[in-house]
Design a protein around this motif. Structure first.
Motif, PDB file in Angstrom:
ATOM      1  N   GLY A  59       3.117  25.832 -12.281  1.00  0.00           N
ATOM      2  CA  GLY A  59       2.342  26.262 -11.125  1.00  0.00           C
ATOM      3  C   GLY A  59       1.851  27.687 -11.166  1.00  0.00           C
ATOM      4  O   GLY A  59       1.412  28.230 -10.142  1.00  0.00           O
ATOM      5  N   LEU A  60       1.885  28.334 -12.334  1.00  0.00           N
ATOM      6  CA  LEU A  60       1.454  29.735 -12.453  1.00  0.00           C
ATOM      7  C   LEU A  60      -0.012  29.781 -12.851  1.00  0.00           C
ATOM      8  O   LEU A  60      -0.369  29.563 -14.007  1.00  0.00           O
ATOM      9  N   THR A  62      -3.985  31.110 -13.466  1.00  0.00           N
ATOM     10  CA  THR A  62      -4.611  32.223 -14.183  1.00  0.00           C
ATOM     11  C   THR A  62      -4.851  33.395 -13.245  1.00  0.00           C
ATOM     12  O   THR A  62      -4.661  34.559 -13.618  1.00  0.00           O
ATOM     13  N   ASP A  63      -5.254  33.122 -12.003  1.00  0.00           N
ATOM     14  CA  ASP A  63      -5.501  34.192 -11.028  1.00  0.00           C
ATOM     15  C   ASP A  63      -4.214  34.969 -10.742  1.00  0.00           C
ATOM     16  O   ASP A  63      -4.235  36.199 -10.635  1.00  0.00           O
ATOM     17  N   PHE A  64      -3.085  34.255 -10.612  1.00  0.00           N
ATOM     18  CA  PHE A  64      -1.816  34.923 -10.342  1.00  0.00           C
ATOM     19  C   PHE A  64      -1.413  35.817 -11.507  1.00  0.00           C
ATOM     20  O   PHE A  64      -0.867  36.914 -11.314  1.00  0.00           O
ATOM     21  N   LEU A  65      -1.675  35.368 -12.736  1.00  0.00           N
ATOM     22  CA  LEU A  65      -1.217  36.087 -13.927  1.00  0.00           C
ATOM     23  C   LEU A  65      -2.174  37.187 -14.391  1.00  0.00           C
ATOM     24  O   LEU A  65      -1.814  37.991 -15.244  1.00  0.00           O
ATOM     25  N   ARG A  66      -3.371  37.235 -13.797  1.00  0.00           N
ATOM     26  CA  ARG A  66      -4.418  38.125 -14.312  1.00  0.00           C
ATOM     27  C   ARG A  66      -4.016  39.591 -14.344  1.00  0.00           C
ATOM     28  O   ARG A  66      -4.347  40.322 -15.277  1.00  0.00           O
ATOM     29  N   ASP A  67      -3.280  40.055 -13.336  1.00  0.00           N
ATOM     30  CA  ASP A  67      -2.925  41.480 -13.277  1.00  0.00           C
ATOM     31  C   ASP A  67      -1.526  41.772 -13.823  1.00  0.00           C
ATOM     32  O   ASP A  67      -1.009  42.877 -13.683  1.00  0.00           O
ATOM     33  N   LYS A  68      -0.910  40.789 -14.461  1.00  0.00           N
ATOM     34  CA  LYS A  68       0.430  40.975 -15.011  1.00  0.00           C
ATOM     35  C   LYS A  68       0.350  41.632 -16.390  1.00  0.00           C
ATOM     36  O   LYS A  68      -0.683  41.577 -17.057  1.00  0.00           O
ATOM     37  N   PRO A  69       1.418  42.287 -16.845  1.00  0.00           N
ATOM     38  CA  PRO A  69       1.385  42.966 -18.152  1.00  0.00           C
ATOM     39  C   PRO A  69       1.299  41.964 -19.299  1.00  0.00           C
ATOM     40  O   PRO A  69       1.708  40.800 -19.171  1.00  0.00           O
ATOM     41  N   LYS A  70       0.764  42.424 -20.416  1.00  0.00           N
ATOM     42  CA  LYS A  70       0.758  41.606 -21.629  1.00  0.00           C
ATOM     43  C   LYS A  70       2.120  41.745 -22.317  1.00  0.00           C
ATOM     44  O   LYS A  70       2.769  42.784 -22.210  1.00  0.00           O
TER      45      LYS A  70
END
Length: 235
Positions: A59-60, A62-70
């Protein structure tokens, strides 16, 4: 006694070699079989979309993960957190394969170069419960571990559940660690000698219902062990 890290990942798909990436890492630390609270939980921007089937599992978006660190920006911190610890993972080959790929992309050596041994709880469960369902959900149900909050698979939540499952899977092993090489009492211990001959200890026979339940359990053990139940062999 070494640190143990119960670890789980969520990924964009099933194949690290074909470009799938880790999007969540959840780690729970155990020391002397107790939770320490020194846990690690990170979401990552995988720089790619999750496969549809994977998205249904975690349920994660792309929008939720966009600002997360690489992953690469935190790889050194992850290495230091895992360094020297025994890793406890369910279906370990999957997570280890993904972690090694992420470390390779970050220009770092694989897990085996800095972490301790890897314990696969799926392999352990298959030995203890051959022929049974041994998914994390099935093991939680078997051990009475509450998974009512598990709407989606989440790395941190799954690591917490797996820590509880692991402790149940290995319950009783502590007894094997008792040092029987010395009959001397531990320093500061008080030893009280009791003469049991002064007591009239009754002999309580098992009831018919208890004997029937015992026989039913032995029959189940016979079936699962192909007739190698030690109690019957030594009875």
């Amino acid at each position: 006694m070494s640190r143990q890290i119960v670890l789980d990942t969520e990924t964009t798909g099933l194949s690290a070699e074909n470009g799938d990436r880790i999007i969540e890492l959840g780690c729970v630390e155990l020391f002397a079989r107790k939770l320490t609270g020194n846990d690690l939980h990170i979401y990552f921007n995988p720089e790619r979309e999750s496969h549809e089937d994977a998205l249904k599992v975690h349920g994660l978006t792309t929008d939720f993960l966009r600002d997360k660190p690489k992953f690469g920006t935190l790889a050194n911190d992850i290495v230091e957190y895992l360094r020297g610890a025994e890793l406890i993972i369910h279906n370990a080959a999957f997570d280890v394969g993904f972690l090694n790929k992420e470390l390779e992309l970050a220009g770092l050596p694989p897990l085996r170069s800095f972490a301790g041994e890897v314990t696969d709880t799926l392999a352990m469960a298959k030995q203890v419960y051959p022929g049974k369902r041994n998914s994390l959900d099935a093991l939680c149900d078997r051990f009475g571990v509450d998974r009512s909050n598990r709407t989606f698979h989440g790395a941190k939540l799954d690591a917490q559940l797996l820590a509880d499952v692991y402790i149940n899977l290995t319950r009783g092993q502590d007894a094997l660690l008792i040092d029987v090489s010395s009959n001397e009492p531990a320093q500061g211990a008080t030893v009280v000698a009791i003469d049991l001959s002064q007591f009239d200890l009754p002999v309580i026979m098992a009831a018919e219902q208890e004997l029937a339940a015992h026989e039913a359990l032995l029959s189940q053990l016979d079936k699962s062990s192909n007739g190698r139940t030690l109690f019957r062999q030594n009875g």
